[in-house]
Design a protein around this motif. Sequence first.
Motif, PDB file in Angstrom:
ATOM      1  N   LEU A   1      39.663 -18.146  12.511  1.00 46.86           N
ATOM      2  CA  LEU A   1      39.687 -16.910  13.283  1.00 46.86           C
ATOM      3  C   LEU A   1      40.893 -16.809  14.201  1.00 46.86           C
ATOM      4  N   THR A   2      41.722 -17.852  14.224  1.00 46.45           N
ATOM      5  CA  THR A   2      42.909 -17.797  15.080  1.00 46.45           C
ATOM      6  C   THR A   2      44.066 -17.072  14.409  1.00 46.45           C
ATOM      7  N   LEU A   3      43.955 -16.846  13.104  1.00 48.42           N
ATOM      8  CA  LEU A   3      45.014 -16.147  12.393  1.00 48.42           C
ATOM      9  C   LEU A   3      45.007 -14.655  12.746  1.00 48.42           C
ATOM     10  N   ILE A   4      46.176 -14.041  12.711  1.00 47.06           N
ATOM     11  CA  ILE A   4      46.305 -12.613  12.995  1.00 47.06           C
ATOM     12  C   ILE A   4      46.946 -11.926  11.801  1.00 47.06           C
ATOM     13  N   CYS A   5      46.977 -10.604  11.832  1.00 46.68           N
ATOM     14  CA  CYS A   5      47.547  -9.824  10.736  1.00 46.68           C
ATOM     15  C   CYS A   5      48.987  -9.437  11.061  1.00 46.68           C
ATOM     16  N   LYS A   6      49.843  -9.509  10.098  1.00 42.42           N
ATOM     17  CA  LYS A   6      51.233  -9.096  10.255  1.00 42.42           C
ATOM     18  C   LYS A   6      51.391  -7.671   9.739  1.00 42.42           C
ATOM     19  N   LEU A   7      51.940  -6.809  10.574  1.00 45.18           N
ATOM     20  CA  LEU A   7      52.108  -5.412  10.213  1.00 45.18           C
ATOM     21  C   LEU A   7      53.411  -5.218   9.455  1.00 45.18           C
ATOM     22  N   HIS A   8      53.317  -4.668   8.270  1.00 49.56           N
ATOM     23  CA  HIS A   8      54.507  -4.318   7.496  1.00 49.56           C
ATOM     24  C   HIS A   8      54.942  -2.879   7.774  1.00 49.56           C
ATOM     25  N   LYS A   9      54.077  -2.102   8.408  1.00 51.02           N
ATOM     26  CA  LYS A   9      54.367  -0.709   8.741  1.00 51.02           C
ATOM     27  C   LYS A   9      53.685  -0.382  10.058  1.00 51.02           C
ATOM     28  N   SER A  10      54.377   0.345  10.929  1.00 51.99           N
ATOM     29  CA  SER A  10      53.806   0.669  12.237  1.00 51.99           C
ATOM     30  C   SER A  10      52.603   1.590  12.087  1.00 51.99           C
ATOM     31  N   ILE A  11      51.595   1.372  12.895  1.00 50.07           N
ATOM     32  CA  ILE A  11      50.371   2.159  12.855  1.00 50.07           C
ATOM     33  C   ILE A  11      50.485   3.315  13.829  1.00 50.07           C
ATOM     34  N   TYR A  12      50.081   4.504  13.393  1.00 50.50           N
ATOM     35  CA  TYR A  12      50.146   5.690  14.237  1.00 50.50           C
ATOM     36  C   TYR A  12      49.256   5.500  15.462  1.00 50.50           C
ATOM     37  N   GLY A  13      49.795   5.806  16.632  1.00 46.84           N
ATOM     38  CA  GLY A  13      49.033   5.666  17.862  1.00 46.84           C
ATOM     39  C   GLY A  13      49.500   4.522  18.730  1.00 46.84           C
ATOM     40  N   LEU A  14      50.221   3.575  18.140  1.00 45.69           N
ATOM     41  CA  LEU A  14      50.749   2.459  18.924  1.00 45.69           C
ATOM     42  C   LEU A  14      52.093   2.845  19.545  1.00 45.69           C
ATOM     43  N   LYS A  15      52.480   2.142  20.585  1.00 42.62           N
ATOM     44  CA  LYS A  15      53.761   2.407  21.227  1.00 42.62           C
ATOM     45  C   LYS A  15      54.914   2.120  20.279  1.00 42.62           C
ATOM     46  N   GLN A  16      54.731   1.121  19.415  1.00 42.16           N
ATOM     47  CA  GLN A  16      55.797   0.774  18.487  1.00 42.16           C
ATOM     48  C   GLN A  16      56.043   1.888  17.470  1.00 42.16           C
TER      49      GLN A  16
ATOM     50  N   MET B   1      45.759  -7.594  16.175  1.00 44.83           N
ATOM     51  CA  MET B   1      44.731  -6.998  15.319  1.00 44.83           C
ATOM     52  C   MET B   1      43.717  -8.054  14.917  1.00 44.83           C
ATOM     53  N   LYS B   2      42.466  -7.679  14.968  1.00 50.26           N
ATOM     54  CA  LYS B   2      41.428  -8.574  14.467  1.00 50.26           C
ATOM     55  C   LYS B   2      41.440  -8.547  12.945  1.00 50.26           C
ATOM     56  N   GLN B   3      40.935  -9.624  12.370  1.00 52.20           N
ATOM     57  CA  GLN B   3      40.869  -9.674  10.916  1.00 52.20           C
ATOM     58  C   GLN B   3      39.867  -8.635  10.413  1.00 52.20           C
ATOM     59  N   PRO B   4      40.221  -7.888   9.375  1.00 48.08           N
ATOM     60  CA  PRO B   4      39.329  -6.835   8.869  1.00 48.08           C
ATOM     61  C   PRO B   4      38.094  -7.421   8.201  1.00 48.08           C
ATOM     62  N   PRO B   5      36.984  -6.685   8.196  1.00 45.32           N
ATOM     63  CA  PRO B   5      35.759  -7.155   7.540  1.00 45.32           C
ATOM     64  C   PRO B   5      35.989  -7.394   6.052  1.00 45.32           C
ATOM     65  N   GLY B   6      35.372  -8.428   5.525  1.00 46.07           N
ATOM     66  CA  GLY B   6      35.516  -8.754   4.112  1.00 46.07           C
ATOM     67  C   GLY B   6      36.569  -9.789   3.823  1.00 46.07           C
ATOM     68  N   LEU B   7      37.336 -10.175   4.829  1.00 43.26           N
ATOM     69  CA  LEU B   7      38.357 -11.197   4.634  1.00 43.26           C
ATOM     70  C   LEU B   7      37.702 -12.570   4.749  1.00 43.26           C
TER      71      LEU B   7
ATOM     72  N   LYS C   1      59.643   3.348  16.468  1.00 41.27           N
ATOM     73  CA  LYS C   1      60.133   3.204  15.097  1.00 41.27           C
ATOM     74  C   LYS C   1      60.532   4.565  14.519  1.00 41.27           C
ATOM     75  N   TRP C   2      59.710   5.576  14.813  1.00 41.33           N
ATOM     76  CA  TRP C   2      60.008   6.909  14.298  1.00 41.33           C
ATOM     77  C   TRP C   2      61.322   7.431  14.880  1.00 41.33           C
ATOM     78  N   HIS C   3      61.510   7.257  16.189  1.00 43.80           N
ATOM     79  CA  HIS C   3      62.735   7.745  16.819  1.00 43.80           C
ATOM     80  C   HIS C   3      63.953   6.987  16.295  1.00 43.80           C
ATOM     81  N   ASP C   4      63.824   5.687  16.088  1.00 45.26           N
ATOM     82  CA  ASP C   4      64.943   4.904  15.555  1.00 45.26           C
ATOM     83  C   ASP C   4      65.307   5.349  14.143  1.00 45.26           C
ATOM     84  N   LYS C   5      64.286   5.601  13.329  1.00 41.63           N
ATOM     85  CA  LYS C   5      64.549   6.018  11.953  1.00 41.63           C
ATOM     86  C   LYS C   5      65.181   7.404  11.909  1.00 41.63           C
ATOM     87  N   LEU C   6      64.674   8.313  12.743  1.00 40.97           N
ATOM     88  CA  LEU C   6      65.246   9.657  12.782  1.00 40.97           C
ATOM     89  C   LEU C   6      66.678   9.617  13.313  1.00 40.97           C
TER      90      LEU C   6
END
Length: 238
Positions: free
Chosen positions: A12-27, A1-7, A31-36
């Motif tokens: 610019l080499t830093l990336i964002c760490k996802l604490h929750k999976s984003i809808y539309g990604l393969k992950q 993920m690119k850094q969001p505007p306003g940060l 994640k949904w199937h594992d949780k269910l």
Amino acid sequence: MKQPPGLNNSDLTLICKLHKSIYGLKQASRKWHDKLTNTLLQIGFIKSFFDYSLFLKHTDIGFTTILVYVDDLILAGNDLNQITQTKYVLHKKFSIKDLGDLKFFLGMEVARLKQGIHLYQRKYTLELLQEIGFLGAKPSSTPMSYNTIIHSKSGIVLQDPTSYRRLIRKLLYLTRTRPDISFSMGYLSQFLAYLTDEHYKATTQILRYLKSCPAQGIFFPSNNDTTLQGYSDLDWAT
């Protein structure tokens, strides 16, 4: 993920760490199937090794099954209390929406009667006939002309077999509720590598047959003592 505007960060080499999976990604779907799956296992369901989207739960009173397709679930069984309890747990965990009795699922329609359950694909059949242009075709009483012998070299080779293969694939899906065309489809599916106009002509007769009875399907009577038995020819040498 690119850094969001306003940060305000010059690195610019830093990336964002996802604490929750984003809808539309393969992950997200994983994640949904594992949780269910974990939720169903915790309340006593067992995943079928023959179909990973099927979950079973047996009790002293009866059984309950759940069939999963992405985020759509079919819940069935003969223990109403267990079904109600399962829906309560799923709603508390995921805030589900109960759509009531099953009427439509993956192109299949379900009609519930006092005499039993009728499973058919009328809407799917009519949409297929309209797409191919056979909605106004002359109906046929049989899915195949049994006097005509078709083999791999019959007729003239089709220049563009892609549309024909797509049609065969859609007709094969109809065999789920139409065993009356299973033999014809199995026979014509042998010639997908070398398609001719004779093969296409034979397929059009199946379409005209479907035109004569688009709502035909499988009926499961409520009162019957039918048991299924399967046999397999095993070779002990292998």
